[in-house]
Write a protein that holds these residues in place. Structure first.
Motif, PDB file in Angstrom:
ATOM      1  N   ASP A 151      24.695  48.265 -18.023  1.00 21.75           N
ATOM      2  CA  ASP A 151      26.030  47.907 -18.493  1.00 21.75           C
ATOM      3  C   ASP A 151      26.929  49.128 -18.407  1.00 21.75           C
ATOM      4  OD1 ASP A 151      28.313  47.093 -19.775  1.00 21.75           O
ATOM      5  OD2 ASP A 151      27.333  46.585 -21.678  1.00 21.75           O
ATOM      6  N   ARG A 152      27.947  49.050 -17.562  1.00 22.39           N
ATOM      7  CA  ARG A 152      28.839  50.188 -17.336  1.00 22.39           C
ATOM      8  C   ARG A 152      29.551  50.612 -18.615  1.00 22.39           C
ATOM      9  NH1 ARG A 152      33.174  49.327 -12.729  1.00 22.39           N
ATOM     10  NH2 ARG A 152      34.026  47.905 -14.285  1.00 22.39           N
ATOM     11  N   ASN A 153      29.763  49.685 -19.541  1.00 18.65           N
ATOM     12  CA  ASN A 153      30.470  50.008 -20.782  1.00 18.65           C
ATOM     13  C   ASN A 153      29.699  50.966 -21.673  1.00 18.65           C
ATOM     14  OD1 ASN A 153      32.724  48.351 -20.212  1.00 18.65           O
ATOM     15  ND2 ASN A 153      31.598  46.541 -20.914  1.00 18.65           N
ATOM     16  N   THR A 154      28.420  51.142 -21.403  1.00 16.62           N
ATOM     17  CA  THR A 154      27.602  52.055 -22.213  1.00 16.62           C
ATOM     18  C   THR A 154      27.366  53.394 -21.527  1.00 16.62           C
ATOM     19  OG1 THR A 154      25.473  51.306 -21.288  1.00 16.62           O
ATOM     20  CG2 THR A 154      26.385  50.048 -23.147  1.00 16.62           C
ATOM     21  N   LEU A 155      27.921  53.577 -20.327  1.00 10.94           N
ATOM     22  CA  LEU A 155      27.631  54.767 -19.529  1.00 10.94           C
ATOM     23  C   LEU A 155      28.786  55.766 -19.566  1.00 10.94           C
ATOM     24  CD1 LEU A 155      26.053  53.071 -16.374  1.00 10.94           C
ATOM     25  CD2 LEU A 155      24.875  54.016 -18.360  1.00 10.94           C
ATOM     26  N   TRP A 156      28.434  57.026 -19.798  1.00 11.11           N
ATOM     27  CA  TRP A 156      29.405  58.117 -19.814  1.00 11.11           C
ATOM     28  C   TRP A 156      28.939  59.228 -18.886  1.00 11.11           C
ATOM     29  CZ3 TRP A 156      33.633  58.882 -23.487  1.00 11.11           C
ATOM     30  CH2 TRP A 156      33.866  57.758 -24.291  1.00 11.11           C
ATOM     31  N   GLN A 157      29.886  59.835 -18.204  1.00 13.07           N
ATOM     32  CA  GLN A 157      29.608  61.002 -17.365  1.00 13.07           C
ATOM     33  C   GLN A 157      29.792  62.246 -18.230  1.00 13.07           C
ATOM     34  OE1 GLN A 157      31.834  61.111 -13.692  1.00 13.07           O
ATOM     35  NE2 GLN A 157      31.767  63.357 -13.635  1.00 13.07           N
ATOM     36  N   ILE A 158      28.732  63.028 -18.319  1.00 13.50           N
ATOM     37  CA  ILE A 158      28.734  64.158 -19.238  1.00 13.50           C
ATOM     38  C   ILE A 158      29.291  65.417 -18.566  1.00 13.50           C
ATOM     39  CG2 ILE A 158      27.307  65.571 -20.752  1.00 13.50           C
ATOM     40  CD1 ILE A 158      27.658  62.526 -21.468  1.00 13.50           C
ATOM     41  N   GLN A 159      30.103  66.144 -19.324  1.00 17.35           N
ATOM     42  CA  GLN A 159      30.714  67.384 -18.853  1.00 17.35           C
ATOM     43  C   GLN A 159      30.348  68.507 -19.829  1.00 17.35           C
ATOM     44  OE1 GLN A 159      34.917  66.493 -18.864  1.00 17.35           O
ATOM     45  NE2 GLN A 159      34.813  65.134 -17.090  1.00 17.35           N
ATOM     46  N   THR A 160      31.076  69.584 -19.726  1.00 17.26           N
ATOM     47  CA  THR A 160      31.066  70.630 -20.738  1.00 17.26           C
ATOM     48  C   THR A 160      32.528  70.913 -21.090  1.00 17.26           C
ATOM     49  OG1 THR A 160      31.137  72.490 -19.151  1.00 17.26           O
ATOM     50  CG2 THR A 160      28.955  71.658 -19.809  1.00 17.26           C
ATOM     51  N   PRO A 161      32.800  71.463 -22.274  1.00 14.01           N
ATOM     52  CA  PRO A 161      31.853  72.128 -23.168  1.00 14.01           C
ATOM     53  C   PRO A 161      30.983  71.151 -23.954  1.00 14.01           C
ATOM     54  CG  PRO A 161      34.048  72.162 -24.129  1.00 14.01           C
ATOM     55  CD  PRO A 161      34.198  71.604 -22.753  1.00 14.01           C
ATOM     56  N   GLN A 162      29.810  71.675 -24.324  1.00 13.56           N
ATOM     57  CA  GLN A 162      28.934  71.013 -25.272  1.00 13.56           C
ATOM     58  C   GLN A 162      28.888  71.935 -26.491  1.00 13.56           C
ATOM     59  OE1 GLN A 162      25.296  69.540 -23.531  1.00 13.56           O
ATOM     60  NE2 GLN A 162      26.383  68.630 -21.809  1.00 13.56           N
ATOM     61  N   VAL A 163      29.177  71.376 -27.649  1.00 12.29           N
ATOM     62  CA  VAL A 163      29.492  72.201 -28.814  1.00 12.29           C
ATOM     63  C   VAL A 163      28.599  71.818 -29.990  1.00 12.29           C
ATOM     64  CG1 VAL A 163      31.374  73.118 -30.226  1.00 12.29           C
ATOM     65  CG2 VAL A 163      31.883  72.135 -27.978  1.00 12.29           C
ATOM     66  N   PHE A 164      28.087  72.842 -30.672  1.00  9.24           N
ATOM     67  CA  PHE A 164      27.111  72.607 -31.733  1.00  9.24           C
ATOM     68  C   PHE A 164      27.286  73.623 -32.853  1.00  9.24           C
ATOM     69  CE2 PHE A 164      25.433  71.901 -27.496  1.00  9.24           C
ATOM     70  CZ  PHE A 164      24.936  70.605 -27.555  1.00  9.24           C
ATOM     71  N   GLU A 165      26.871  73.219 -34.052  1.00  9.61           N
ATOM     72  CA  GLU A 165      26.643  74.218 -35.080  1.00  9.61           C
ATOM     73  C   GLU A 165      25.543  75.143 -34.572  1.00  9.61           C
ATOM     74  OE1 GLU A 165      25.752  72.723 -38.930  1.00  9.61           O
ATOM     75  OE2 GLU A 165      27.549  71.458 -39.033  1.00  9.61           O
ATOM     76  N   TYR A 166      25.741  76.438 -34.747  1.00  4.14           N
ATOM     77  CA  TYR A 166      24.803  77.406 -34.179  1.00  4.14           C
ATOM     78  C   TYR A 166      23.364  77.161 -34.632  1.00  4.14           C
ATOM     79  CZ  TYR A 166      22.321  81.760 -33.353  1.00  4.14           C
ATOM     80  OH  TYR A 166      21.393  82.682 -32.963  1.00  4.14           O
ATOM     81  N   ASP A 167      23.159  76.943 -35.923  1.00  7.16           N
ATOM     82  CA  ASP A 167      21.800  76.789 -36.434  1.00  7.16           C
ATOM     83  C   ASP A 167      21.114  75.560 -35.836  1.00  7.16           C
ATOM     84  OD1 ASP A 167      22.148  79.042 -37.971  1.00  7.16           O
ATOM     85  OD2 ASP A 167      22.733  77.933 -39.768  1.00  7.16           O
ATOM     86  N   ILE A 168      21.875  74.502 -35.573  1.00  2.14           N
ATOM     87  CA  ILE A 168      21.302  73.270 -35.017  1.00  2.14           C
ATOM     88  C   ILE A 168      20.803  73.498 -33.594  1.00  2.14           C
ATOM     89  CG2 ILE A 168      21.897  70.947 -34.215  1.00  2.14           C
ATOM     90  CD1 ILE A 168      23.755  70.707 -36.635  1.00  2.14           C
TER      91      ILE A 168
END
Length: 229
Positions: A151-168
């Motif tokens: 189902d195309r409605n559930t698909l995303w093309q992933i890019q950057t930035p990817q951002v996180f809490e440092y500890d995680i």
């Protein structure tokens, strides 16, 4: 302390060039300059760590860094794989905060995207830039025939930035290296998916935030970059 880790260790193989793609010229500047400048100009970013190959550390210091990029505190050697380079960058961070991990071959990153990712990571602790897939996607079988249509409605093309809490993200990467389960890891979100229990928010990005991979991408980036910087 919010840190941007900018990855610049790729090669020019698919560009048919001896020069890594991130050091090719784009509108009079090396491709990598635009990512560094974007984080330099953003009020949420306190520090930038550039991860590159050993051969280009001195080149970067002499030819790219100047007084206008004074947030770049470290230029370090990366590893064999992308996750190795990210790990080297994470180990350099000494103060908890938010970490923006970005491919240096994506020069068209905008201030809006950085700000949107910041808002999302503050709320959710982990987020990644992405855009909805426009085309129909087919899953192939082992013989190269179309086997399934998701189902195309559930698909995303992933890019950057990817951002996180440092500890995680530091904890997830530590688990990755303890386990040795590196197979199939292509981005940071996969590390957290495999070794963490934290939900990852998809942040609606920009289709112009392309990754330069082939010569045609440079021409496209030239059109986009004028409207961003």
């Amino acid at each position: 302390m919010n840190t941007a880790i900018v990855l610049a260790g790729g090669s020019g193989r698919r560009m048919n060039s001896d020069i890594p793609k991130q050091y090719m010229m784009l509108k009079g500047k090396p491709v990598i300059y635009y990512s560094l400048k974007a984080f330099q100009d953003n009020l949420h970013i306190d520090d930038i760590i550039l991860v590159t190959s050993d051969h280009y550390i001195e080149y970067v210091k002499k030819n790219i860094l100047d007084d206008t990029l004074d947030k770049v505190s470290k230029v370090i050697q990366g590893g064999v794989e992308r996750y190795d380079s990210v790990w080297e960058g994470l180990k350099c961070i000494k103060e908890s905060g938010y970490v923006f991990i970005h491919d240096g071959a994506r020069p068209c990153i905008s201030q809006k995207l950085i700000n949107d990712c910041y808002e999302a990571v503050v709320e959710d602790g982990a987020c990644i830039a992405a855009v909805p897939v426009k085309d129909t996607i087919k899953i192939a079988d082992s013989e190269g025939y179309a086997a399934k249509t998701p189902d195309r409605n559930t698909l995303w093309q992933i890019q950057t930035p990817q951002v996180f809490e440092y500890d995680i993200i530091k904890s997830a990467y530590s688990s990755l290296y303890r386990s040795g389960r590196f197979n199939g890891v292509t981005d940071d979100a996969m590390v957290l998916e495999r070794f963490g229990e934290h939900h990852i928010k998809l942040v609606y990005s920009d289709y112009r935030n392309i990754k330069i991979t082939t010569p045609e991408d440079l021409n496209t980036a030239e059109m986009f970059i004028e409207n961003i910087f």
